[in-house]
Design an enzyme around this catalytic site. Structure first.
Site, PDB file in Angstrom:
ATOM      1  N   PRO A 141     -40.579  -6.874  27.411  1.00 50.15           N
ATOM      2  CA  PRO A 141     -40.193  -6.294  26.121  1.00 50.15           C
ATOM      3  C   PRO A 141     -39.292  -5.056  26.194  1.00 50.15           C
ATOM      4  CG  PRO A 141     -42.526  -5.873  26.589  1.00 50.15           C
ATOM      5  CD  PRO A 141     -42.034  -6.780  27.662  1.00 50.15           C
ATOM      6  N   LYS A 186     -35.929  -7.842  23.099  1.00 45.57           N
ATOM      7  CA  LYS A 186     -35.084  -9.026  22.920  1.00 45.57           C
ATOM      8  C   LYS A 186     -35.784 -10.333  22.563  1.00 45.57           C
ATOM      9  CE  LYS A 186     -31.148  -7.182  23.570  1.00 45.57           C
ATOM     10  NZ  LYS A 186     -30.624  -6.759  22.281  1.00 45.57           N
ATOM     11  N   TYR A 189     -37.276   5.977  25.008  1.00 43.45           N
ATOM     12  CA  TYR A 189     -37.664   5.273  26.230  1.00 43.45           C
ATOM     13  C   TYR A 189     -37.809   6.340  27.310  1.00 43.45           C
ATOM     14  CZ  TYR A 189     -36.362   0.723  24.184  1.00 43.45           C
ATOM     15  OH  TYR A 189     -36.284  -0.410  23.398  1.00 43.45           O
TER      16      TYR A 189
HETATM   17  P1  RFL Z   1     -44.362 -17.164  18.968  1.00 45.54           P
HETATM   18  O1  RFL Z   1     -44.165 -15.990  18.088  1.00 45.54           O
HETATM   19  O2  RFL Z   1     -45.293 -17.046  20.106  1.00 45.54           O
HETATM   20  O3  RFL Z   1     -44.790 -18.383  18.028  1.00 45.54           O
HETATM   21  C1  RFL Z   1     -45.268 -19.605  18.541  1.00 45.54           C
HETATM   22  C2  RFL Z   1     -46.215 -20.192  17.525  1.00 45.54           C
HETATM   23  O4  RFL Z   1     -46.675 -21.460  17.996  1.00 45.54           O
HETATM   24  C3  RFL Z   1     -48.063 -21.559  17.752  1.00 45.54           C
HETATM   25  N1  RFL Z   1     -48.640 -22.558  18.660  1.00 45.54           N
HETATM   26  C4  RFL Z   1     -48.944 -23.810  18.279  1.00 45.54           C
HETATM   27  N2  RFL Z   1     -48.834 -24.448  17.099  1.00 45.54           N
HETATM   28  C5  RFL Z   1     -49.255 -25.730  17.044  1.00 45.54           C
HETATM   29  N3  RFL Z   1     -49.788 -26.395  18.097  1.00 45.54           N
HETATM   30  C6  RFL Z   1     -49.913 -25.792  19.292  1.00 45.54           C
HETATM   31  N4  RFL Z   1     -50.430 -26.446  20.330  1.00 45.54           N
HETATM   32  C7  RFL Z   1     -49.484 -24.453  19.425  1.00 45.54           C
HETATM   33  N5  RFL Z   1     -49.463 -23.551  20.448  1.00 45.54           N
HETATM   34  C8  RFL Z   1     -48.943 -22.418  19.959  1.00 45.54           C
HETATM   35  C9  RFL Z   1     -48.565 -20.150  17.965  1.00 45.54           C
HETATM   36  O5  RFL Z   1     -49.816 -19.913  17.335  1.00 45.54           O
HETATM   37  C10 RFL Z   1     -47.446 -19.338  17.338  1.00 45.54           C
HETATM   38  O6  RFL Z   1     -47.674 -19.112  15.964  1.00 45.54           O
HETATM   39  O7  RFL Z   1     -42.976 -17.675  19.590  1.00 45.54           O
HETATM   40  P2  RFL Z   1     -41.480 -17.625  18.971  1.00 45.54           P
HETATM   41  O8  RFL Z   1     -41.459 -18.143  17.557  1.00 45.54           O
HETATM   42  O9  RFL Z   1     -40.634 -18.254  19.993  1.00 45.54           O
HETATM   43  O10 RFL Z   1     -41.138 -16.087  18.848  1.00 45.54           O
HETATM   44  C11 RFL Z   1     -40.995 -15.278  19.989  1.00 45.54           C
HETATM   45  C12 RFL Z   1     -41.432 -13.839  19.694  1.00 45.54           C
HETATM   46  O11 RFL Z   1     -42.706 -13.854  19.068  1.00 45.54           O
HETATM   47  C13 RFL Z   1     -41.478 -12.965  20.957  1.00 45.54           C
HETATM   48  O12 RFL Z   1     -40.396 -13.258  21.800  1.00 45.54           O
HETATM   49  C14 RFL Z   1     -41.423 -11.466  20.611  1.00 45.54           C
HETATM   50  O13 RFL Z   1     -42.580 -11.049  19.940  1.00 45.54           O
HETATM   51  C15 RFL Z   1     -41.259 -10.635  21.870  1.00 45.54           C
HETATM   52  N6  RFL Z   1     -41.286  -9.200  21.637  1.00 45.54           N
HETATM   53  C16 RFL Z   1     -40.177  -8.526  21.145  1.00 45.54           C
HETATM   54  N7  RFL Z   1     -39.062  -9.186  20.796  1.00 45.54           N
HETATM   55  C17 RFL Z   1     -38.011  -8.526  20.232  1.00 45.54           C
HETATM   56  O14 RFL Z   1     -36.985  -9.170  19.938  1.00 45.54           O
HETATM   57  N8  RFL Z   1     -38.032  -7.182  19.975  1.00 45.54           N
HETATM   58  C18 RFL Z   1     -39.121  -6.426  20.280  1.00 45.54           C
HETATM   59  O15 RFL Z   1     -39.125  -5.235  19.959  1.00 45.54           O
HETATM   60  C19 RFL Z   1     -40.223  -7.089  20.922  1.00 45.54           C
HETATM   61  N9  RFL Z   1     -41.333  -6.399  21.240  1.00 45.54           N
HETATM   62  C20 RFL Z   1     -42.445  -8.482  21.890  1.00 45.54           C
HETATM   63  C21 RFL Z   1     -42.428  -7.062  21.696  1.00 45.54           C
HETATM   64  C22 RFL Z   1     -43.614  -9.104  22.301  1.00 45.54           C
HETATM   65  C23 RFL Z   1     -44.737  -8.357  22.538  1.00 45.54           C
HETATM   66  N10 RFL Z   1     -45.891  -9.064  22.905  1.00 45.54           N
HETATM   67  C24 RFL Z   1     -47.146  -8.859  22.332  1.00 45.54           C
HETATM   68  C25 RFL Z   1     -45.756 -10.246  23.723  1.00 45.54           C
HETATM   69  C26 RFL Z   1     -43.533  -6.300  21.952  1.00 45.54           C
HETATM   70  C27 RFL Z   1     -44.680  -6.935  22.397  1.00 45.54           C
HETATM   71  C28 RFL Z   1     -45.842  -6.034  22.696  1.00 45.54           C
HETATM   72  C1  PHB Z   2     -41.693  -2.165  19.267  1.00 44.24           C
HETATM   73  O1  PHB Z   2     -41.452  -1.382  18.337  1.00 44.24           O
HETATM   74  O2  PHB Z   2     -42.718  -2.869  19.285  1.00 44.24           O
HETATM   75  C2  PHB Z   2     -40.771  -2.240  20.422  1.00 44.24           C
HETATM   76  C3  PHB Z   2     -39.580  -1.535  20.380  1.00 44.24           C
HETATM   77  C4  PHB Z   2     -38.709  -1.601  21.466  1.00 44.24           C
HETATM   78  C5  PHB Z   2     -39.052  -2.352  22.578  1.00 44.24           C
HETATM   79  C6  PHB Z   2     -40.237  -3.067  22.601  1.00 44.24           C
HETATM   80  C7  PHB Z   2     -41.117  -3.003  21.521  1.00 44.24           C
HETATM   81  O3  PHB Z   2     -38.220  -2.375  23.641  1.00 44.24           O
END
Ligand code: RFL
Ligand code: PHB
Length: 388
Positions: free
Chosen positions: A291, A295, A200
């Site tokens: 992010p 978490k 980081y």
């Molecule tokens: P999701 O994964 O968004 O899934 C929701 C699903 O619902 C569908 N959906 C519908 N289905 C039916 N009818 C509808 N009307 C609908 N509307 C939507 C969607 O298509 C989808 O499949 O939510 P969920 O399950 O709550 O999961 C949450 C996580 O995906 C999210 O918090 C994480 O990705 C966040 N995040 C990170 N979390 C971590 O714990 N560690 C990380 O390292 C981390 N890095 C990140 C991240 C999120 C990122 N982005 C792109 C937002 C890094 C990034 C760049």
């Molecule tokens: C990742 O690998 O996508 C990642 C790792 C740590 C973070 C956010 C994203 O804090």
């Protein structure tokens, strides 16, 4: 059609909930707006807290995770051209595991399909009804036909842009929100990680994060403007900026073909309560964290662990206590995790609005963290995950 729990969304929250319910002998139907291919290849999170990993392994989802997950026993904070390592193992006895969210999703879908349980992809016009009765319904279209699913409970696991939260009548939810004045430009590149742990980097030019997916694939992020034009970023410009922000004597990034790029807005968001009648919100449908603390996925997992326990008591013994406590139990963790994610974000990013005094405060906070075992332990215990 009828089921005990109708689950909207096949992200980590919806799929894991369906898996935990199946293990407890409770029926569910999962409805997903996107195709299987889309959800299985959506690049998102990469860091699993130890409690997330333990839950996946203890419920039979550990085969590939054990093989391909990369245990990380610390992270590096890089500032002022130097590294300070936060040693999770020494400070907490725990580690985190780097394992792609899309692999967690693939593993969950594979387990559901192997058990021949219902998951309907490309469901459209999904709408939830009669939420404050004991027979809530979901209507949707699938494969050209209209359907109705009668449920005892509906789980809104449909992410931040889903329909479940907005189906709750106005005036019921309290919304708490902070939108940050920057975004992350993320890339996936076919190159070996330059270090074996995450870095980081806080720099005057802006924040950078060096993460990874495997020994051959890196995931790298740059702080950028919230409305950044990705077209304006050539591969050379991305690598030059990453190199400038992560510069340290003797350190060099490994470059390789960039195979994916994305822009992630940065937001803190909480909707309270996480329940309305028989509708329970879980994961990003109820809350978003920036992010920087890694978490979001872990918080979604923590929610559905609590929800599955409450549903088990409800269906087995008719005991509603766990469901009644669901929102308060989850929000207690959600706010602690919000604080950590906000704090990491505030400490590490460049804010154009900052005065020289505020920049000194940021630097003093990093220096304090680097020199204090107590402060490093506070970061470490939040990063590896608070107890479930
Ligand atoms: P999701 O994964 O968004 O899934 C929701 C699903 O619902 C569908 N959906 C519908 N289905 C039916 N009818 C509808 N009307 C609908 N509307 C939507 C969607 O298509 C989808 O499949 O939510 P969920 O399950 O709550 O999961 C949450 C996580 O995906 C999210 O918090 C994480 O990705 C966040 N995040 C990170 N979390 C971590 O714990 N560690 C990380 O390292 C981390 N890095 C990140 C991240 C999120 C990122 N982005 C792109 C937002 C890094 C990034 C760049
Ligand atoms: C990742 O690998 O996508 C990642 C790792 C740590 C973070 C956010 C994203 O804090």
């Amino acid at each position: 059609m009828r089921t005990q729990v109708g689950i909207v969304g096949a992200g980590p929250a919806g799929l894991l909930l369906a898996h935990l319910l199946h293990r407890a002998g409770i029926d569910s139907v999962v409805l997903e707006a996107r195709s299987r291919d889309y959800v299985e290849n959506r690049i998102r999170a990469g860091v699993l807290e130890h409690t997330t990993e333990d839950l996946l392994i203890s419920t039979g989802l550990g085969a590939r995770l054990r093989r391909e997950g990369l245990p990380h026993r610390g992270v590096h904070l890089r500032f002022g051209g130097r590294d300070h390592r936060i040693d999770f193992a020494a400070l907490t006895g725990r580690h985190v595991t780097v394992y792609s969210q899309h692999k967690v999703v693939q593993d969950l879908i594979a387990a559901r399909c192997a058990a021949d349980l219902p998951i309907l992809f490309e469901a459209t016009d999904v709408a939830v009804h009669d939420l404050t009765t004991d027979r809530p319904r979901i209507t949707f279209r699938h494969a050209g036909a209209a359907h109705e699913l009668a449920c005892d409970i509906i789980a809104g696991c449909d992410g931040f842009h889903g329909i479940c939260r907005s189906a709750i009548p106005p005036g019921v939810l309290r919304i708490f929100e902070r939108v940050y004045p920057f975004a992350w430009l993320g890339i996936l590149a076919e190159a070996a990680p330059a270090a074996d742990e995450l870095i980081y980097a806080s720099h005057d030019r802006g924040f950078a994060l060096l993460s990874m997916r495997s020994p051959e694939l890196v995931r790298l992020y740059l702080q950028c403007a919230p409305d950044e034009d990705l077209e304006a970023w050539s591969d050379d410009r991305i690598w030059a900026e990453l190199a400038a922000r992560s510069a340290r004597p003797g350190f060099a990034l490994n470059q390789g073909p960039i195979v994916q790029r994305s822009l992630t807005p940065m937001r803190s968001f909480v909707a309270e309560p996480m329940r309305h009648g028989r509708l329970f919100l879980a994961g990003d449908a109820a809350h978003i964290v920036p992010p920087t603390g890694a978490k979001g996925l872990n918080l979604a997992v923590a929610d559905v662990a609590v929800l599955a326990r409450g549903l088990e008591a409800f269906f087995r013994r008719g005991d509603p206590a766990g469901l009644d406590a669901y929102s308060a139990t989850c929000l207690d963790r959600v706010w602690k995790v919000q604080r950590f994610s906000w704090w990491m974000t505030s400490m590490l990013h460049r804010f154009d609005s900052h005065t020289p005094f505020e920049r000194h405060m940021q630097r003093a906070e990093l220096d304090y963290l680097a020199g204090s075992a107590a402060a490093s332990t506070a970061l470490a215990e939040n990063y590896v995950g608070l107890p479930l």
